[in-house]
Design an enzyme around this catalytic site. Structure first.
Site, PDB file in Angstrom:
ATOM      1  N   VAL A  37      90.103 -89.266  58.148  1.00  0.00           N
ATOM      2  CA  VAL A  37      90.150 -89.711  56.769  1.00  0.00           C
ATOM      3  C   VAL A  37      89.578 -91.192  56.450  1.00  0.00           C
ATOM      4  CG1 VAL A  37      92.516 -90.833  57.500  1.00  0.00           C
ATOM      5  CG2 VAL A  37      92.406 -90.025  55.038  1.00  0.00           C
ATOM      6  N   ASP A  38      89.580 -92.036  57.576  1.00  0.00           N
ATOM      7  CA  ASP A  38      88.871 -93.176  57.399  1.00  0.00           C
ATOM      8  C   ASP A  38      87.426 -93.007  56.874  1.00  0.00           C
ATOM      9  OD1 ASP A  38      88.048 -95.712  60.018  1.00  0.00           O
ATOM     10  OD2 ASP A  38      88.127 -96.047  57.659  1.00  0.00           O
ATOM     11  N   THR A 131      97.914 -89.070  63.663  1.00  0.00           N
ATOM     12  CA  THR A 131      97.885 -87.441  64.033  1.00  0.00           C
ATOM     13  C   THR A 131      96.888 -86.888  64.189  1.00  0.00           C
ATOM     14  OG1 THR A 131      98.345 -86.724  61.714  1.00  0.00           O
ATOM     15  CG2 THR A 131     100.263 -87.656  63.012  1.00  0.00           C
ATOM     16  N   GLY A 132      95.645 -87.270  63.990  1.00  0.00           N
ATOM     17  CA  GLY A 132      94.482 -86.610  64.119  1.00  0.00           C
ATOM     18  C   GLY A 132      93.691 -87.065  65.511  1.00  0.00           C
TER      19      GLY A 132
HETATM   20  N1  APR Z   1      92.578 -86.688  53.281  1.00  0.00           N
HETATM   21  C1  APR Z   1      93.945 -86.673  53.634  1.00  0.00           C
HETATM   22  N2  APR Z   1      94.223 -86.469  55.085  1.00  0.00           N
HETATM   23  C2  APR Z   1      93.052 -86.552  55.866  1.00  0.00           C
HETATM   24  C3  APR Z   1      91.663 -86.397  55.586  1.00  0.00           C
HETATM   25  C4  APR Z   1      91.779 -86.679  54.010  1.00  0.00           C
HETATM   26  N3  APR Z   1      90.380 -86.643  53.533  1.00  0.00           N
HETATM   27  N4  APR Z   1      90.993 -86.156  56.521  1.00  0.00           N
HETATM   28  C5  APR Z   1      91.745 -86.193  57.646  1.00  0.00           C
HETATM   29  N5  APR Z   1      92.861 -86.161  57.254  1.00  0.00           N
HETATM   30  C6  APR Z   1      94.283 -86.045  58.210  1.00  0.00           C
HETATM   31  C7  APR Z   1      94.153 -85.482  59.388  1.00  0.00           C
HETATM   32  O1  APR Z   1      93.999 -84.063  59.360  1.00  0.00           O
HETATM   33  C8  APR Z   1      95.308 -86.158  60.267  1.00  0.00           C
HETATM   34  O2  APR Z   1      96.655 -85.519  59.835  1.00  0.00           O
HETATM   35  O3  APR Z   1      94.804 -87.487  58.360  1.00  0.00           O
HETATM   36  C9  APR Z   1      95.397 -87.529  59.469  1.00  0.00           C
HETATM   37  C10 APR Z   1      94.834 -88.674  60.336  1.00  0.00           C
HETATM   38  O4  APR Z   1      93.943 -88.364  61.167  1.00  0.00           O
HETATM   39  P1  APR Z   1      92.689 -89.092  61.550  1.00  0.00           P
HETATM   40  O5  APR Z   1      91.898 -89.331  60.372  1.00  0.00           O
HETATM   41  O6  APR Z   1      91.676 -88.435  62.682  1.00  0.00           O
HETATM   42  O7  APR Z   1      93.315 -90.585  61.734  1.00  0.00           O
HETATM   43  P2  APR Z   1      94.149 -91.247  63.207  1.00  0.00           P
HETATM   44  O8  APR Z   1      94.826 -89.896  63.881  1.00  0.00           O
HETATM   45  O9  APR Z   1      94.958 -92.095  62.765  1.00  0.00           O
HETATM   46  O10 APR Z   1      92.861 -91.828  63.924  1.00  0.00           O
HETATM   47  C11 APR Z   1      92.475 -92.958  63.540  1.00  0.00           C
HETATM   48  O11 APR Z   1      90.134 -91.882  63.679  1.00  0.00           O
HETATM   49  O12 APR Z   1      88.933 -91.592  61.816  1.00  0.00           O
HETATM   50  C12 APR Z   1      89.058 -92.353  62.991  1.00  0.00           C
HETATM   51  O13 APR Z   1      88.518 -94.521  62.402  1.00  0.00           O
HETATM   52  C13 APR Z   1      89.264 -93.751  62.759  1.00  0.00           C
HETATM   53  O14 APR Z   1      89.280 -94.760  64.900  1.00  0.00           O
HETATM   54  C14 APR Z   1      90.141 -94.310  63.974  1.00  0.00           C
HETATM   55  C15 APR Z   1      90.884 -93.052  64.282  1.00  0.00           C
END
Ligand code: APR
Length: 195
Positions: A37-38, A131-132
């Protein structure tokens, strides 16, 4: 007076496409972008977001910082609140709220909601933080998220509405089950108490 539970919503989709005042980014401590999502938020907000975030000096896990939404403003999003969730290393058998990761994740929600309140943000959308790529168990994370959002909305005037934006139906079902369980508990409590 709107019941706090009625201020909480669930949606499935891409958080950058929502029409809310502010969206929450599940960032890393650099605040300079990453995957998931970042990455989606940095792409949608445009390069000015990265330039702005370079001035923030990073963000420790469990805390949050706010930025303008830049190119997302065209769809009505005024701010992005960047929070850094914990990486899950924990013991899933540990009772809820009893691991270091649980405490840090709860802090992400509380810090984000506090910033939203300070900026009088009316509508706010969260992704499922941690959760990702950070592997936090989805059900455990959703219980922490829901509990802290409901408690905050019970005791504060802002935000007016909070949306949990799930990336797929399976994740949304986790939140829905938690909300349904809470509603059933509230109904039973009302039935048991004498009129
Ligand atoms: N919109 C909504 N939810 C999303 C999107 C989106 N565009 N993209 C991903 N997600 C969901 C994922 O499916 C997951 O359920 O957001 C949730 C968080 O997943 P991640 O984005 O992987 O974030 P996180 O688990 O907190 O890990 C953070 O990952 O992206 C990198 O820079 C970030 O290093 C950091 C780490």
């Amino acid at each position: 007076m709107t019941e706090p539970l009625d201020k909480i919503h669930i949606t499935v989709g891409n958080i950058t496409q929502l029409s809310v005042d502010a969206i929450v980014n599940a960032a890393n401590e650099s605040l300079l972008g990453g995957g998931g999502v970042d990455n989606a938020i940095h792409i949608a907000a445009g390069p000015k977001l990265l330039e702005f975030n370079k001035t923030l000096g990073g963000c420790p896990t469990g805390l949050a910082k706010i930025s303008p939404a830049f190119e997302l403003e065209r769809q009505g999003i005024s701010h992005i609140i960047h929070t850094v969730g914990p990486v899950w290393h924990g013991d899933e058998t540990a009772s809820l709220a009893n691991t270091h990761e649980d405490v840090l994740l709860a802090s992400c929600y509380h810090q984000t909601l506090t910033i939203a309140q300070q900026h009088k943000i009316k509508t706010l959308a969260f992704p499922a933080i941690s959760t990702g790529m950070y592997h936090f168990p989805k059900d455990r994370a959703a219980k922490i998220a829901f509990g802290h959002v409901l408690d905050f909305l019970t005791h504060h005037d802002y935000p007016h509405e909070v949306t949990f934006c799930c990336f797929n139906q399976e994740d949304a079902a986790v939140y829905q089950e938690i909300i349904d369980t809470r509603m059933q508990w509230m109904y039973n409590r009302k039935r048991i108490c004498p009129a």
